[in-house]
Design a protein around this motif. Structure first.
Motif, PDB file in Angstrom:
ATOM      1  N   ASN A  17      73.555 -25.047  12.682  1.00  0.00           N
ATOM      2  CA  ASN A  17      73.766 -24.759  11.265  1.00  0.00           C
ATOM      3  C   ASN A  17      75.015 -23.898  11.154  1.00  0.00           C
ATOM      4  OD1 ASN A  17      71.508 -26.095  10.338  1.00  0.00           O
ATOM      5  ND2 ASN A  17      70.229 -24.269  10.246  1.00  0.00           N
ATOM      6  N   ILE A  18      75.875 -24.230  10.198  1.00  0.00           N
ATOM      7  CA  ILE A  18      77.087 -23.461   9.963  1.00  0.00           C
ATOM      8  C   ILE A  18      76.970 -22.809   8.594  1.00  0.00           C
ATOM      9  CG2 ILE A  18      79.600 -23.546   9.768  1.00  0.00           C
ATOM     10  CD1 ILE A  18      79.416 -26.147  11.465  1.00  0.00           C
ATOM     11  N   TYR A  19      77.161 -21.502   8.581  1.00  0.00           N
ATOM     12  CA  TYR A  19      77.043 -20.715   7.358  1.00  0.00           C
ATOM     13  C   TYR A  19      78.411 -20.150   6.991  1.00  0.00           C
ATOM     14  CZ  TYR A  19      72.071 -20.933   8.425  1.00  0.00           C
ATOM     15  OH  TYR A  19      70.804 -21.381   8.702  1.00  0.00           O
ATOM     16  N   ARG A  20      78.699 -20.059   5.675  1.00  0.00           N
ATOM     17  CA  ARG A  20      79.973 -19.527   5.205  1.00  0.00           C
ATOM     18  C   ARG A  20      79.741 -18.623   4.004  1.00  0.00           C
ATOM     19  NH1 ARG A  20      83.963 -23.595   2.456  1.00  0.00           N
ATOM     20  NH2 ARG A  20      82.537 -23.199   0.756  1.00  0.00           N
ATOM     21  N   SER A  21      80.505 -17.519   3.960  1.00  0.00           N
ATOM     22  CA  SER A  21      80.418 -16.600   2.837  1.00  0.00           C
ATOM     23  C   SER A  21      81.747 -15.876   2.665  1.00  0.00           C
ATOM     24  CB  SER A  21      79.312 -15.567   3.087  1.00  0.00           C
ATOM     25  OG  SER A  21      79.259 -14.616   2.033  1.00  0.00           O
ATOM     26  N   ALA A  22      81.991 -15.375   1.468  1.00  0.00           N
ATOM     27  CA  ALA A  22      83.160 -14.541   1.202  1.00  0.00           C
ATOM     28  C   ALA A  22      82.872 -13.078   1.552  1.00  0.00           C
ATOM     29  CB  ALA A  22      83.565 -14.663  -0.267  1.00  0.00           C
ATOM     30  N   ASN A  23      81.636 -12.784   1.932  1.00  0.00           N
ATOM     31  CA  ASN A  23      81.193 -11.419   2.254  1.00  0.00           C
ATOM     32  C   ASN A  23      81.014 -11.288   3.765  1.00  0.00           C
ATOM     33  OD1 ASN A  23      79.791  -9.042   2.643  1.00  0.00           O
ATOM     34  ND2 ASN A  23      78.179  -9.497   1.175  1.00  0.00           N
ATOM     35  N   ALA A  24      81.747 -10.388   4.393  1.00  0.00           N
ATOM     36  CA  ALA A  24      81.675 -10.227   5.855  1.00  0.00           C
ATOM     37  C   ALA A  24      80.291  -9.782   6.326  1.00  0.00           C
ATOM     38  CB  ALA A  24      82.720  -9.215   6.323  1.00  0.00           C
ATOM     39  N   GLY A  25      79.533  -9.119   5.496  1.00  0.00           N
ATOM     40  CA  GLY A  25      78.223  -8.630   5.893  1.00  0.00           C
ATOM     41  C   GLY A  25      77.080  -9.574   5.547  1.00  0.00           C
ATOM     42  N   PHE A  26      77.380 -10.831   5.309  1.00  0.00           N
ATOM     43  CA  PHE A  26      76.345 -11.751   4.844  1.00  0.00           C
ATOM     44  C   PHE A  26      75.302 -12.051   5.922  1.00  0.00           C
ATOM     45  CE2 PHE A  26      78.852 -14.952   7.009  1.00  0.00           C
ATOM     46  CZ  PHE A  26      77.999 -16.024   7.246  1.00  0.00           C
ATOM     47  N   ALA A  31      71.424 -20.048   0.817  1.00  0.00           N
ATOM     48  CA  ALA A  31      72.528 -19.929  -0.139  1.00  0.00           C
ATOM     49  C   ALA A  31      73.900 -19.993   0.530  1.00  0.00           C
ATOM     50  CB  ALA A  31      72.393 -18.625  -0.924  1.00  0.00           C
ATOM     51  N   THR A  32      73.975 -19.707   1.829  1.00  0.00           N
ATOM     52  CA  THR A  32      75.267 -19.701   2.519  1.00  0.00           C
ATOM     53  C   THR A  32      75.408 -20.845   3.527  1.00  0.00           C
ATOM     54  OG1 THR A  32      74.437 -18.134   4.176  1.00  0.00           O
ATOM     55  CG2 THR A  32      75.571 -17.206   2.239  1.00  0.00           C
ATOM     56  N   LEU A  33      74.417 -21.740   3.587  1.00  0.00           N
ATOM     57  CA  LEU A  33      74.486 -22.875   4.513  1.00  0.00           C
ATOM     58  C   LEU A  33      75.584 -23.835   4.059  1.00  0.00           C
ATOM     59  CD1 LEU A  33      73.326 -24.371   6.984  1.00  0.00           C
ATOM     60  CD2 LEU A  33      71.743 -25.506   5.408  1.00  0.00           C
ATOM     61  N   LEU A  34      76.581 -24.037   4.919  1.00  0.00           N
ATOM     62  CA  LEU A  34      77.683 -24.948   4.617  1.00  0.00           C
ATOM     63  C   LEU A  34      77.325 -26.372   5.022  1.00  0.00           C
ATOM     64  CD1 LEU A  34      80.648 -25.397   3.752  1.00  0.00           C
ATOM     65  CD2 LEU A  34      81.294 -24.825   6.108  1.00  0.00           C
ATOM     66  N   THR A  35      76.860 -26.540   6.270  1.00  0.00           N
ATOM     67  CA  THR A  35      76.506 -27.858   6.783  1.00  0.00           C
ATOM     68  C   THR A  35      75.747 -27.697   8.090  1.00  0.00           C
ATOM     69  OG1 THR A  35      77.383 -30.068   7.272  1.00  0.00           O
ATOM     70  CG2 THR A  35      78.632 -28.196   8.127  1.00  0.00           C
ATOM     71  N   ASP A  36      75.269 -28.811   8.614  1.00  0.00           N
ATOM     72  CA  ASP A  36      74.721 -28.825   9.968  1.00  0.00           C
ATOM     73  C   ASP A  36      75.452 -29.915  10.739  1.00  0.00           C
ATOM     74  OD1 ASP A  36      73.079 -31.399   9.932  1.00  0.00           O
ATOM     75  OD2 ASP A  36      72.168 -30.304   8.270  1.00  0.00           O
TER      76      ASP A  36
END
Length: 80
Positions: A17-26, A31-36
């Protein structure tokens, strides 16, 4: 984004699972799952402008998810 598998207990690895956020402390979550993906790379073509942070987890065939990877950071600029 590219990563190396841990090599520990990978025999039942199902996907990442790849997660992405604009917040470094996420904290990775729905809600932050980009893709698998089943490969150890991810190329996103249309990344919104800004600074982005990524984490990767491994998921085994029964659905157990590993602890997240170290934080990776990317700055996306828009060319005019």
């Amino acid at each position: 984004l590219t990563w190396q598998p841990s090599g520990v207990h990978d025999e039942d690895l199902d996907h990442y699972n790849i997660y992405r956020s604009a917040n470094a402390g996420f904290v990775p979550g729905p809600a932050t799952l980009l893709t698998d993906t089943v490969v150890t790379t991810c190329a996103e073509v249309l990344v919104p402008q800004g600074r982005w942070y990524f984490r990767v987890t491994a998921v085994d065939s029964p659905g157990n998810e590993s602890a997240p990877s170290e934080l990776a950071e990317m700055l996306s600029l828009v060319a005019v």
